[in-house]
Design a protein around this motif. Structure first.
Motif, mmCIF file in Angstrom:
data_model
loop_
_atom_site.group_PDB
_atom_site.id
_atom_site.type_symbol
_atom_site.label_atom_id
_atom_site.label_comp_id
_atom_site.label_asym_id
_atom_site.label_seq_id
_atom_site.Cartn_x
_atom_site.Cartn_y
_atom_site.Cartn_z
ATOM 1 N N ILE A 1 -0.743 -10.712 14.031
ATOM 2 C CA ILE A 1 0.596 -10.219 13.697
ATOM 3 C C ILE A 1 0.647 -10.080 12.181
ATOM 4 N N THR A 2 1.055 -8.930 11.692
ATOM 5 C CA THR A 2 1.120 -8.734 10.242
ATOM 6 C C THR A 2 2.545 -8.414 9.809
ATOM 7 N N LEU A 3 2.861 -8.777 8.571
ATOM 8 C CA LEU A 3 4.200 -8.624 8.012
ATOM 9 C C LEU A 3 4.123 -7.817 6.718
ATOM 10 N N GLY A 4 4.629 -6.595 6.728
ATOM 11 C CA GLY A 4 4.678 -5.787 5.508
ATOM 12 C C GLY A 4 3.330 -5.546 4.875
ATOM 13 N N THR A 5 2.333 -5.243 5.688
ATOM 14 C CA THR A 5 0.964 -5.081 5.179
ATOM 15 C C THR A 5 0.684 -3.638 4.756
ATOM 16 N N PRO A 6 0.082 -3.433 3.574
ATOM 17 C CA PRO A 6 -0.248 -2.073 3.111
ATOM 18 C C PRO A 6 -1.568 -1.581 3.708
ATOM 19 N N TYR A 7 -1.498 -0.851 4.819
ATOM 20 C CA TYR A 7 -2.712 -0.389 5.496
ATOM 21 C C TYR A 7 -3.255 0.911 4.921
ATOM 22 N N GLY A 8 -2.375 1.718 4.339
ATOM 23 C CA GLY A 8 -2.799 3.019 3.854
ATOM 24 C C GLY A 8 -3.069 3.032 2.358
ATOM 25 N N ASP A 9 -2.979 4.193 1.786
ATOM 26 C CA ASP A 9 -3.246 4.415 0.366
ATOM 27 C C ASP A 9 -2.464 3.414 -0.491
ATOM 28 N N PRO A 10 -3.154 2.564 -1.288
ATOM 29 C CA PRO A 10 -2.459 1.555 -2.102
ATOM 30 C C PRO A 10 -1.464 2.128 -3.103
#
Length: 255
Positions: A144-153
């Motif tokens: 489970i992830t919370l507010g994670t930046p998966y795409g282009d930083p």
């Protein structure tokens, strides 16, 4: 992603007071949160965001213990590189070292409990959890992830700030951001639930979701700093963790 943009400035500037309000709401919701499902007692590890340590997620671990889980911090100190990071490649190297140490810690817990471990990762901690689910499905029950930046930083409000703090000089155009996005969207058999916020002041919703198989995206109203004390996040986490192993991780508010 050419049109990637960080969150609106008004969302970023209101982060601190919104997080304070969410912490207050959590305190007033303590009694109602006791009505959330209890689990089967398996181990759950929390992974902090960038510059965070185990103390940042202590309230969540307290809640998890009340729901009958063995709640563990990550025990790796503060989530920050020991030296300046001036490129995304250097960040990837730092991340690789963290993942190695985390997999060792998780393996030890699995050996002691004879069960897989669930991971709850906040922001950058969610990236670690997601990658571990891809590389060590034998150790991980669910993520489970919370507010994670998966795409282009570049879709984070912190990108330019961190560049200046670390005195980075490499142009954005020369950074391999595609590799970051592709790695995060890799194949996995571990159910992965992504909790994100359309009003996150640090991570744009453009880059906060996953599209890979076995992933579920759920939107809530939360600041980025407030994810670890957000009552709606706690309810969703309790519901998902209590599902039987191998069950569907989706909930009614899936987006």
């Amino acid at each position: 992603m050419d049109n990637i943009a960080p969150p609106p400035l008004m969302h970023s500037l209101s982060e601190i007071w919104r997080a304070g309000a969410e912490a207050t709401q959590l305190a007033f919701s303590a009694a109602s949160l006791l009505n959330t499902p209890k689990g089967d007692g398996h181990a759950v590890m929390t992974l902090p965001g960038y510059a965070g340590a185990d103390g940042c997620m202590a309230p969540l671990r307290y809640f998890l213990k009340s729901r009958n889980y063995q709640a563990h911090g990550w025990s790796l100190g503060r989530n920050i590189p020991p030296t300046r990071i001036t490129s995304l490649e250097e960040m990837n190297d730092f991340q690789a070292g963290i993942l190695l140490r985390l997999s060792q810690n998780i393996s030890e817990i699995c050996d002691k409990t004879a069960q897989k471990v669930s991971l709850v990762g906040w922001s950058l901690g969610g990236n670690y959890a997601n990658l571990l689910a891809q590389s060590h499905p034998d150790l991980i029950r669910q993520v489970i992830t919370l507010g994670t930046p998966y795409g282009d930083p570049r879709g984070t409000a912190a990108w330019n700030v961190l560049k200046r703090l670390n005195r980075g000089t490499q142009a954005d155009e020369s950074q391999s951001t595609d590799t970051w996005s592709m790695t995060n969207n890799g194949k996995r058999t571990v159910p992965t639930t992504v909790i994100y916020s359309p009003v996150d002041g640090i991570v744009s919703p453009q880059i906060a979701k996953l599209t890979a198989e076995n992933t579920y995206n759920i939107a809530i109203n939360s600041s980025h700093i407030g994810f670890a004390v957000n009552r709606d996040a706690y309810r969703i986490i309790a519901e998902i963790l209590a599902r039987p192993q191998g069950g569907n991780a989706s909930v009614t508010s899936k987006n």
